[in-house]
Structure formats: structure tokens, C-alpha cells
Design a protein around this motif. Sequence first.
Motif, PDB file in Angstrom:
ATOM      1  N   GLY A  30       0.796  -1.228   0.000  1.00  0.00           N
ATOM      2  CA  GLY A  30       0.000   0.000   0.000  1.00  0.00           C
ATOM      3  C   GLY A  30       0.822   1.269   0.000  1.00  0.00           C
ATOM      4  O   GLY A  30       0.309   2.351   0.271  1.00  0.00           O
ATOM      5  N   TRP A  31       2.077   1.192  -0.350  1.00  0.00           N
ATOM      6  CA  TRP A  31       2.995   2.329  -0.209  1.00  0.00           C
ATOM      7  C   TRP A  31       2.709   3.477  -1.163  1.00  0.00           C
ATOM      8  O   TRP A  31       3.012   4.621  -0.847  1.00  0.00           O
ATOM      9  CB  TRP A  31       4.441   1.862  -0.320  1.00  0.00           C
ATOM     10  N   VAL A  32       2.102   3.259  -2.317  1.00  0.00           N
ATOM     11  CA  VAL A  32       1.758   4.375  -3.197  1.00  0.00           C
ATOM     12  C   VAL A  32       0.676   5.232  -2.532  1.00  0.00           C
ATOM     13  O   VAL A  32       0.732   6.455  -2.574  1.00  0.00           O
ATOM     14  CB  VAL A  32       1.296   3.880  -4.586  1.00  0.00           C
ATOM     15  N   MET A  33      -0.287   4.584  -1.903  1.00  0.00           N
ATOM     16  CA  MET A  33      -1.395   5.310  -1.272  1.00  0.00           C
ATOM     17  C   MET A  33      -0.942   6.118  -0.054  1.00  0.00           C
ATOM     18  O   MET A  33      -1.640   7.033   0.358  1.00  0.00           O
ATOM     19  CB  MET A  33      -2.497   4.337  -0.856  1.00  0.00           C
ATOM     20  N   ASP A  34       0.221   5.793   0.502  1.00  0.00           N
ATOM     21  CA  ASP A  34       0.749   6.525   1.647  1.00  0.00           C
ATOM     22  C   ASP A  34       1.520   7.779   1.236  1.00  0.00           C
ATOM     23  O   ASP A  34       2.002   8.515   2.097  1.00  0.00           O
ATOM     24  CB  ASP A  34       1.680   5.629   2.483  1.00  0.00           C
ATOM     25  N   THR A  35       1.646   8.016  -0.063  1.00  0.00           N
ATOM     26  CA  THR A  35       2.369   9.176  -0.575  1.00  0.00           C
ATOM     27  C   THR A  35       1.354  10.231  -0.986  1.00  0.00           C
ATOM     28  O   THR A  35       0.356   9.920  -1.632  1.00  0.00           O
ATOM     29  CB  THR A  35       3.236   8.780  -1.793  1.00  0.00           C
ATOM     30  N   GLU A  36       1.620  11.484  -0.603  1.00  0.00           N
ATOM     31  CA  GLU A  36       0.727  12.579  -0.954  1.00  0.00           C
ATOM     32  C   GLU A  36       0.448  12.566  -2.461  1.00  0.00           C
ATOM     33  O   GLU A  36       1.362  12.433  -3.272  1.00  0.00           O
ATOM     34  CB  GLU A  36       1.369  13.912  -0.564  1.00  0.00           C
ATOM     35  N   PHE A  37      -0.832  12.687  -2.833  1.00  0.00           N
ATOM     36  CA  PHE A  37      -1.196  12.680  -4.240  1.00  0.00           C
ATOM     37  C   PHE A  37      -0.898  14.032  -4.865  1.00  0.00           C
ATOM     38  O   PHE A  37      -1.410  15.059  -4.428  1.00  0.00           O
ATOM     39  CB  PHE A  37      -2.672  12.330  -4.440  1.00  0.00           C
ATOM     40  N   VAL A  38      -0.052  14.042  -5.872  1.00  0.00           N
ATOM     41  CA  VAL A  38       0.267  15.225  -6.661  1.00  0.00           C
ATOM     42  C   VAL A  38       0.008  14.823  -8.114  1.00  0.00           C
ATOM     43  O   VAL A  38       0.730  13.970  -8.643  1.00  0.00           O
ATOM     44  CB  VAL A  38       1.741  15.654  -6.450  1.00  0.00           C
ATOM     45  N   PRO A  39      -1.031  15.378  -8.763  1.00  0.00           N
ATOM     46  CA  PRO A  39      -1.427  14.906 -10.097  1.00  0.00           C
ATOM     47  C   PRO A  39      -0.284  14.844 -11.109  1.00  0.00           C
ATOM     48  O   PRO A  39      -0.169  13.880 -11.865  1.00  0.00           O
ATOM     49  CB  PRO A  39      -2.501  15.902 -10.535  1.00  0.00           C
ATOM     50  N   GLU A  40       0.575  15.859 -11.126  1.00  0.00           N
ATOM     51  CA  GLU A  40       1.643  15.871 -12.125  1.00  0.00           C
ATOM     52  C   GLU A  40       2.646  14.725 -11.934  1.00  0.00           C
ATOM     53  O   GLU A  40       3.314  14.313 -12.887  1.00  0.00           O
ATOM     54  CB  GLU A  40       2.370  17.221 -12.179  1.00  0.00           C
ATOM     55  N   ALA A  41       2.713  14.183 -10.724  1.00  0.00           N
ATOM     56  CA  ALA A  41       3.614  13.050 -10.484  1.00  0.00           C
ATOM     57  C   ALA A  41       3.139  11.793 -11.221  1.00  0.00           C
ATOM     58  O   ALA A  41       3.927  10.875 -11.435  1.00  0.00           O
ATOM     59  CB  ALA A  41       3.740  12.769  -8.986  1.00  0.00           C
ATOM     60  N   PHE A  42       1.891  11.760 -11.603  1.00  0.00           N
ATOM     61  CA  PHE A  42       1.334  10.602 -12.297  1.00  0.00           C
ATOM     62  C   PHE A  42       1.082  10.884 -13.781  1.00  0.00           C
ATOM     63  O   PHE A  42       0.489  10.065 -14.481  1.00  0.00           O
ATOM     64  CB  PHE A  42       0.046  10.147 -11.615  1.00  0.00           C
ATOM     65  N   SER A  43       1.550  12.026 -14.279  1.00  0.00           N
ATOM     66  CA  SER A  43       1.312  12.392 -15.677  1.00  0.00           C
ATOM     67  C   SER A  43       1.941  11.388 -16.645  1.00  0.00           C
ATOM     68  O   SER A  43       1.451  11.214 -17.762  1.00  0.00           O
ATOM     69  CB  SER A  43       1.833  13.802 -15.965  1.00  0.00           C
ATOM     70  N   LEU A  44       3.004  10.703 -16.222  1.00  0.00           N
ATOM     71  CA  LEU A  44       3.635   9.689 -17.067  1.00  0.00           C
ATOM     72  C   LEU A  44       2.625   8.622 -17.482  1.00  0.00           C
ATOM     73  O   LEU A  44       2.644   8.148 -18.621  1.00  0.00           O
ATOM     74  CB  LEU A  44       4.817   9.043 -16.339  1.00  0.00           C
ATOM     75  N   LYS A  45       1.742   8.252 -16.575  1.00  0.00           N
ATOM     76  CA  LYS A  45       0.752   7.218 -16.885  1.00  0.00           C
ATOM     77  C   LYS A  45      -0.167   7.664 -18.023  1.00  0.00           C
ATOM     78  O   LYS A  45      -0.495   6.886 -18.914  1.00  0.00           O
ATOM     79  CB  LYS A  45      -0.062   6.860 -15.637  1.00  0.00           C
ATOM     80  N   GLY A  46      -0.580   8.914 -18.026  1.00  0.00           N
ATOM     81  CA  GLY A  46      -1.397   9.435 -19.114  1.00  0.00           C
ATOM     82  C   GLY A  46      -0.636   9.511 -20.421  1.00  0.00           C
ATOM     83  O   GLY A  46      -1.171   9.210 -21.495  1.00  0.00           O
ATOM     84  N   GLU A  47       0.644   9.900 -20.344  1.00  0.00           N
ATOM     85  CA  GLU A  47       1.480   9.977 -21.544  1.00  0.00           C
ATOM     86  C   GLU A  47       1.648   8.596 -22.180  1.00  0.00           C
ATOM     87  O   GLU A  47       1.701   8.471 -23.408  1.00  0.00           O
ATOM     88  CB  GLU A  47       2.846  10.551 -21.190  1.00  0.00           C
TER      89      GLU A  47
END
Length: 190
Positions: A30-47
Motif C-alpha cells: 500500500g505504499w503508493v497510497m501513503d504518498t501525498e497525491f500530486v497529479p503531475e507526479a502521475f502524468s507519465l501514466k497518461g502519456e
Amino acid sequence: MRELVYTGFMSLDGVVDSPGATSEGHRGGGWVMDTEFVPEAFSLKGEELAETTALLFGRRSYEAFAAVWPDSEDHSAYKELPKYVASSTLGEDALVDGWGPTTILRSSADVAALKAEDGGAIFIHGSAELARNLADADLIDRYNLLVFPVLLGAGKSLFSRADRDRLRLHLRESATYGNGVAKLVYDVKR
């Protein structure tokens, strides 16, 4: 020749399993969920969506994703894409209906043959054991990694500890975000 890309979330100490839950049985899940959500940090997934022409999974990851992704709005762009499952044990009867065409590959030689075909990028999600085996067979072309600021100590590693020839990588792209996540995109140099 098609490009084979491993994409995933990884802890700083190289663990790639259980990013969203404790399904692998160690207390670090569950370590991803323990990290503050910052949308731009996940922009790679959309790319990646724009580049993905097929998905490749190991058996366990296929079974986990096939239980969720076919009905997920977040993954609807993947629904009709061709899917490949590398497994020596999965039967045709275990494939999920209504989630695009799916082909079982029985060996790394089958993966190499798929790569040799014409077409776009094939992305591997999850599937740590498969990724290690394909890297050892020199079949991975790129790593798209989101590295999280956590040390877990236990869990599946993306990279093999086998004594092998040195493999050099070229940093294609990198970024860091306010929540401590680092995006690292490496091409394998051949």
C-alpha cells in the motif's frame, strides 16, 4: 521491430509489488497510497496511453488486472488493445471475455517473436518476475519508472541479482515532484 517497455511504481530500494494493497503478504504493501497525491507526479501514466499499442502481463498480474481493469473508467483506453500473457500454465479458458483480444505466450522466445513484428510499443504493467526474466534475456527496451520515497526492505524486486554482462541505460527523461516521487525514463543502450 516493436519496443518493449516496462512501466511501474517502484520504492527507492527497488520493490515493485503491492503498491496499492498488501496482496503480496508483506507489511510494506500500500505504499503508493501513503504518498501525498500530486497529479503531475502521475502524468507519465497518461502519456503512456498515447504510446501503448499492446499490453504484456505475467500470469499473476494478468489475473489481478483482469479482475479490475475491464470495468475501470481509468483504464478504458486499454480495453480493446491486444493483450499478451506470458505463462506456461495459464489455459485459454482462464482468459477474460470482453477485454480485447488476448494471446498466451509460452516462452521468452515467443516474446522475442512478438517484438520482431511490425507495430508500436508493448507495455508491461506489474509482472516483476516476467520483467526480470525478459531483462535477463535482453528483451526490455525502456523503463518508465515512478520512484517513490520509501524503503520497504521486503518485496519483489524489478531487477535481477544474476551475474550478467553490464547493461547501460540512457536517461531519456526525468522529473521530481513535491511529494518526493521521481520520474525516471531510461532507454536500454545496445
